[in-house]
Design a protein around this motif. Structure first.
Motif, mmCIF file in Angstrom:
data_model
loop_
_atom_site.group_PDB
_atom_site.id
_atom_site.type_symbol
_atom_site.label_atom_id
_atom_site.label_comp_id
_atom_site.label_asym_id
_atom_site.label_seq_id
_atom_site.Cartn_x
_atom_site.Cartn_y
_atom_site.Cartn_z
ATOM 1 N N PRO A 89 2.284 1.134 -19.539
ATOM 2 C CA PRO A 89 1.068 1.845 -19.119
ATOM 3 C C PRO A 89 -0.148 0.939 -18.986
ATOM 4 C CG PRO A 89 2.227 3.076 -20.820
ATOM 5 C CD PRO A 89 2.912 1.739 -20.722
ATOM 6 N N LEU A 90 -0.141 -0.182 -19.723
ATOM 7 C CA LEU A 90 -1.264 -1.107 -19.670
ATOM 8 C C LEU A 90 -1.386 -1.758 -18.302
ATOM 9 C CD1 LEU A 90 -3.487 -2.476 -21.398
ATOM 10 C CD2 LEU A 90 -1.817 -4.270 -21.945
ATOM 11 N N TYR A 91 -0.247 -1.873 -17.583
ATOM 12 C CA TYR A 91 -0.236 -2.589 -16.309
ATOM 13 C C TYR A 91 0.070 -1.709 -15.093
ATOM 14 C CZ TYR A 91 0.024 -6.506 -19.559
ATOM 15 O OH TYR A 91 -0.229 -7.383 -20.577
ATOM 16 N N VAL A 92 0.569 -0.503 -15.311
ATOM 17 C CA VAL A 92 0.939 0.364 -14.188
ATOM 18 C C VAL A 92 -0.245 0.618 -13.261
ATOM 19 C CG1 VAL A 92 1.597 2.733 -13.580
ATOM 20 C CG2 VAL A 92 2.933 1.470 -15.268
ATOM 21 N N GLY A 93 -1.433 0.738 -13.834
ATOM 22 C CA GLY A 93 -2.613 1.001 -13.024
ATOM 23 C C GLY A 93 -2.932 -0.111 -12.039
ATOM 24 N N HIS A 94 -2.444 -1.329 -12.319
ATOM 25 C CA HIS A 94 -2.681 -2.466 -11.425
ATOM 26 C C HIS A 94 -1.503 -2.717 -10.498
ATOM 27 C CE1 HIS A 94 -6.196 -3.638 -13.825
ATOM 28 N NE2 HIS A 94 -5.454 -3.475 -14.900
ATOM 29 N N ALA A 95 -0.418 -1.989 -10.713
ATOM 30 C CA ALA A 95 0.841 -2.317 -10.038
ATOM 31 C C ALA A 95 0.746 -2.254 -8.517
ATOM 32 C CB ALA A 95 1.944 -1.385 -10.528
ATOM 33 N N GLU A 96 0.067 -1.241 -7.971
ATOM 34 C CA GLU A 96 0.001 -1.116 -6.513
ATOM 35 C C GLU A 96 -0.636 -2.353 -5.893
ATOM 36 O OE1 GLU A 96 -1.726 1.832 -2.985
ATOM 37 O OE2 GLU A 96 -2.057 2.339 -5.104
ATOM 38 N N GLU A 97 -1.752 -2.777 -6.446
ATOM 39 C CA GLU A 97 -2.444 -3.958 -5.918
ATOM 40 C C GLU A 97 -1.572 -5.204 -6.077
ATOM 41 O OE1 GLU A 97 -6.308 -6.777 -6.931
ATOM 42 O OE2 GLU A 97 -5.999 -4.902 -8.034
ATOM 43 N N TRP A 98 -0.999 -5.386 -7.263
ATOM 44 C CA TRP A 98 -0.211 -6.584 -7.527
ATOM 45 C C TRP A 98 1.042 -6.650 -6.657
ATOM 46 C CZ3 TRP A 98 -0.480 -6.285 -13.617
ATOM 47 C CH2 TRP A 98 -1.759 -6.679 -14.019
ATOM 48 N N LEU A 99 1.736 -5.524 -6.528
ATOM 49 C CA LEU A 99 2.973 -5.534 -5.744
ATOM 50 C C LEU A 99 2.684 -5.708 -4.250
ATOM 51 C CD1 LEU A 99 5.163 -2.831 -7.524
ATOM 52 C CD2 LEU A 99 5.365 -5.318 -7.633
ATOM 53 N N ASN A 100 1.627 -5.090 -3.765
ATOM 54 C CA ASN A 100 1.274 -5.304 -2.352
ATOM 55 C C ASN A 100 0.917 -6.769 -2.100
ATOM 56 O OD1 ASN A 100 1.613 -2.783 -1.092
ATOM 57 N ND2 ASN A 100 -0.311 -2.024 -1.948
ATOM 58 N N ARG A 101 0.205 -7.363 -3.055
ATOM 59 C CA ARG A 101 -0.167 -8.761 -2.891
ATOM 60 C C ARG A 101 1.077 -9.656 -2.928
ATOM 61 N NH1 ARG A 101 -4.024 -10.764 -7.292
ATOM 62 N NH2 ARG A 101 -4.830 -8.689 -6.887
ATOM 63 N N GLU A 102 1.991 -9.349 -3.843
ATOM 64 C CA GLU A 102 3.212 -10.157 -3.921
ATOM 65 C C GLU A 102 4.061 -9.989 -2.668
ATOM 66 O OE1 GLU A 102 6.386 -11.668 -7.139
ATOM 67 O OE2 GLU A 102 5.686 -9.609 -7.424
ATOM 68 N N ALA A 103 4.175 -8.750 -2.183
ATOM 69 C CA ALA A 103 4.954 -8.516 -0.965
ATOM 70 C C ALA A 103 4.353 -9.273 0.216
ATOM 71 C CB ALA A 103 5.018 -7.016 -0.666
ATOM 72 N N ASP A 104 3.030 -9.247 0.349
ATOM 73 C CA ASP A 104 2.365 -9.985 1.421
ATOM 74 C C ASP A 104 2.627 -11.490 1.278
ATOM 75 O OD1 ASP A 104 1.314 -7.776 2.709
ATOM 76 O OD2 ASP A 104 -0.605 -7.864 1.658
ATOM 77 N N ALA A 105 2.529 -11.985 0.037
ATOM 78 C CA ALA A 105 2.732 -13.415 -0.194
ATOM 79 C C ALA A 105 4.156 -13.832 0.143
ATOM 80 C CB ALA A 105 2.402 -13.761 -1.643
ATOM 81 N N LEU A 106 5.136 -13.051 -0.281
ATOM 82 C CA LEU A 106 6.530 -13.404 -0.007
ATOM 83 C C LEU A 106 6.810 -13.371 1.494
ATOM 84 C CD1 LEU A 106 8.466 -11.579 -2.880
ATOM 85 C CD2 LEU A 106 7.569 -13.920 -2.801
ATOM 86 N N THR A 107 6.170 -12.443 2.201
ATOM 87 C CA THR A 107 6.321 -12.395 3.658
ATOM 88 C C THR A 107 5.745 -13.652 4.294
ATOM 89 O OG1 THR A 107 6.223 -9.971 3.645
ATOM 90 C CG2 THR A 107 5.760 -11.081 5.740
ATOM 91 N N LEU A 108 4.571 -14.058 3.834
ATOM 92 C CA LEU A 108 3.932 -15.257 4.358
ATOM 93 C C LEU A 108 4.767 -16.507 4.073
ATOM 94 C CD1 LEU A 108 1.333 -16.819 5.418
ATOM 95 C CD2 LEU A 108 0.773 -17.060 3.001
ATOM 96 N N LEU A 109 5.342 -16.568 2.872
ATOM 97 C CA LEU A 109 6.030 -17.776 2.430
ATOM 98 C C LEU A 109 7.376 -17.994 3.111
ATOM 99 C CD1 LEU A 109 5.147 -17.381 -1.333
ATOM 100 C CD2 LEU A 109 4.426 -19.286 0.112
ATOM 101 N N ALA A 110 7.939 -16.935 3.670
ATOM 102 C CA ALA A 110 9.239 -17.061 4.333
ATOM 103 C C ALA A 110 9.155 -18.107 5.438
ATOM 104 C CB ALA A 110 9.672 -15.718 4.910
ATOM 105 N N GLY A 111 10.008 -19.105 5.368
ATOM 106 C CA GLY A 111 10.064 -20.123 6.393
ATOM 107 C C GLY A 111 9.055 -21.241 6.255
ATOM 108 N N THR A 112 8.277 -21.256 5.179
ATOM 109 C CA THR A 112 7.261 -22.299 5.016
ATOM 110 C C THR A 112 7.790 -23.541 4.328
ATOM 111 O OG1 THR A 112 6.549 -21.451 2.856
ATOM 112 C CG2 THR A 112 5.442 -20.557 4.833
ATOM 113 N N GLY A 113 8.939 -23.453 3.692
ATOM 114 C CA GLY A 113 9.444 -24.575 2.917
ATOM 115 C C GLY A 113 9.123 -24.463 1.446
ATOM 116 N N VAL A 114 8.196 -23.588 1.070
ATOM 117 C CA VAL A 114 7.938 -23.324 -0.344
ATOM 118 C C VAL A 114 9.070 -22.449 -0.862
ATOM 119 C CG1 VAL A 114 6.399 -22.191 -1.989
ATOM 120 C CG2 VAL A 114 5.443 -23.517 -0.101
ATOM 121 N N PRO A 115 9.771 -22.862 -1.921
ATOM 122 C CA PRO A 115 10.948 -22.121 -2.388
ATOM 123 C C PRO A 115 10.580 -20.860 -3.164
ATOM 124 C CG PRO A 115 10.557 -23.985 -3.832
ATOM 125 C CD PRO A 115 9.540 -24.088 -2.714
#
Length: 333
Positions: A65-91
Motif C-alpha cells: 500500500p505504501l507504493y501502490v499509489g505511485h504505481a501508475e506513474e512508475w509503470l508508465n514511465r518504465e514501459a515508456d523507457a523499455l520501449t525507447l531502449l529497444a534496439g539501442t544497444g543498452v541491455p
C-alpha cells in the motif's frame, strides 16, 4: 511438469492477464519469487513453449500500500523507457505488457522479458566491475530521446523524453548518523541548501547501482565479467549526469567502502562521461545523494543482507555513509 503451488502464488487475475500475452500454445508452468527489490513484488515466470522448451518472463507487481499509489506513474514511465531502449544497444528487458491501473490484474503490474545474468554485490572483483558500470552508464547517458508529445519518428522509434528529475531530500529531512561529526554533517547539509547548479539535461536511469545491474561472471581464470542487463527503469528521469553518477557512487561506498564511491566518478570520466566542471557543483550532487541515503539506510541495507552481505547491518552502513560524506567534504569541499 507444472509446479501448481508456485504458479498458484501468482494471483488469479494477474495469471490470466499474463497468460493472454503468451504465444499460441504456451503456458506458465512455474513462478519463482525474485528477491532484492524494495518497492515491488517480482516473480520469474517459466513458460512452456510449443516445441517442448522453456523461456522466462518477469512479472513486476506493486502490492505494498505504501507504493501502490505511485504505481501508475512508475509503470508508465518504465514501459515508456523499455520501449525507447529497444534496439539501442543498452541491455534492458523488453516490454511485453503493462497494466498500470490494475484494470485486469489484482495489482498494477508489468510483464517483461527475462535477462540472463545475476547481481553481484560481493567485494571480490569490484575493481573489475567498476569500470564496466562506468562504461554502461556513459552509454545510457548517450541516449537522446525527445519530448513525448512529438509524433515524429526516427528509425521507427517514437520520440520521448522522461520527466525532469525529482530530489526529495531537503536540508531539514537529513538524518545525521549516530556518532557522526556534527560539524562535517552541518557543512554537508549547508551544501544542499544552495540552489541546484545549472546543468545540461541527459537521459538518466535514476537508480543505477549494483543491485540493478546483471553480470555474467565467469569462473576464475577465464574471460572477464560482462554486463548482461540493466533493470528497474521505473525512476527514469531527465537531469544532470552527475546525479546518476552520485547515486551509483553512494551505493558503491556503502557496499564496498568510501574509496569505491570516490573511484566511480573517476571511472565514469575515464570511460568518456562528462561531469560538472566546477568542484562545488560536483560536491552538490554527490553530497545530495549521500544525504538522501541517510533517510533510508535501513531500507537500503536490508536487501543486501538478504543477498548474503550479512555484515552490512544498518549500523555498519550508517558508519560507511558517515565516512563517505566526510571523504566527499575533504575531497571536494
Amino acid at each position: 511438469m507444472t509446479n501448481h503451488d508456485e504458479v498458484a502464488a501468482v494471483r488469479p487475475l494477474t495469471l490470466a492477464w499474463a497468460s493472454r500475452h503468451l504465444d499460441v500454445g504456451e503456458r506458465i508452468v512455474r513462478a519463482e519469487a525474485l528477491h532484492g527489490g524494495i518497492t515491488a513484488e517480482m516473480r520469474r515466470l517459466t513458460i512452456s513453449t510449443r516445441d517442448g522448451g522453456t523461456r522466462h518472463l518477469v512479472l513486476r507487481s506493486f502490492v505494498d500500500p505504501l507504493y501502490v499509489g505511485h504505481a501508475e506513474e512508475w509503470l508508465n514511465r518504465e514501459a515508456d523507457a523499455l520501449t525507447l531502449l529497444a534496439g539501442t544497444g543498452v541491455p534492458a528487458p523488453g516490454l511485453v505488457a503493462v497494466d498500470p491501473t490494475a484494470t485486469h490484474c489484482e495489482y498494477p503490474s508489468l510483464l517483461m522479458t527475462h535477462l540472463a545474468g545475476r547481481t553481484v554485490l560481493d567485494d571480490e572483483g569490484v575493481e573489475a566491475r567498476v569500470p564496466l558500470l562506468a562504461r554502461q552508464l556513459v552509454a545510457i547517458h548517450a541516449l537522446r530521446p525527445f519530448p513525448k508529445l512529438s509524433t515524429s519518428l526516427e528509425q521507427g522509434r517514437p520520440h520521448w523524453r522522461p520527466r525532469e528529475y525529482v530530489a526529495l531530500t531537503t536540508a531539514d529531512t537529513v538524518v545525521t548518523p549516530k556518532g557522526a561529526d556534527a560539524a562535517v554533517w552541518a557543512a554537508a547539509i549547508d551544501v544542499i541548501r544552495r540552489p541546484a547548479p545549472p546543468y545540461e539535461g541527459r537521459f538518466l536511469h535514476r537508480d543505477f547501482q549494483p543491485g540493478n545491474v546483471l553480470f555474467d561472471v565467469p569462473p576464475p581464470g577465464s574471460a572477464d565479467a560482462r554486463i548482461t542487463g540493466v533493470v528497474d527503469w521505473a525512476a527514469t528521469s531527465w537531469g544532470p549526469t552527475d546525479l546518476d553518477v552520485a547515486h551509483c557512487s553512494t551505493n558503491l561506498a556503502l557496499l564496498h567502502g568510501p574509496a569505491w564511491g570516490l573511484r566511480f566518478a573517476e571511472a565514469y570520466e575515464e570511460a568518456g562521461g562528462v561531469l560538472a566542471a566546477a568542484a562545488s557543483e560536483r560536491l552538490y550532487w554527490r553530497v545530495r545523494d549521500g544525504l538522501a541515503c541517510s533517510e533510508e539506510v535501513q531500507q537500503v541495507a536490508q536487501p543486501w543482507r538478504k543477498a548474503g552481505r550479512t555484515e552490512l547491518t544498518t549500523r555498519a552502513v550508517e558508519e560507511r555513509l558517515d565516512a563517505y560524506v566526510t571523504a566527499l567534504m575533504d575531497a571536494l569541499g
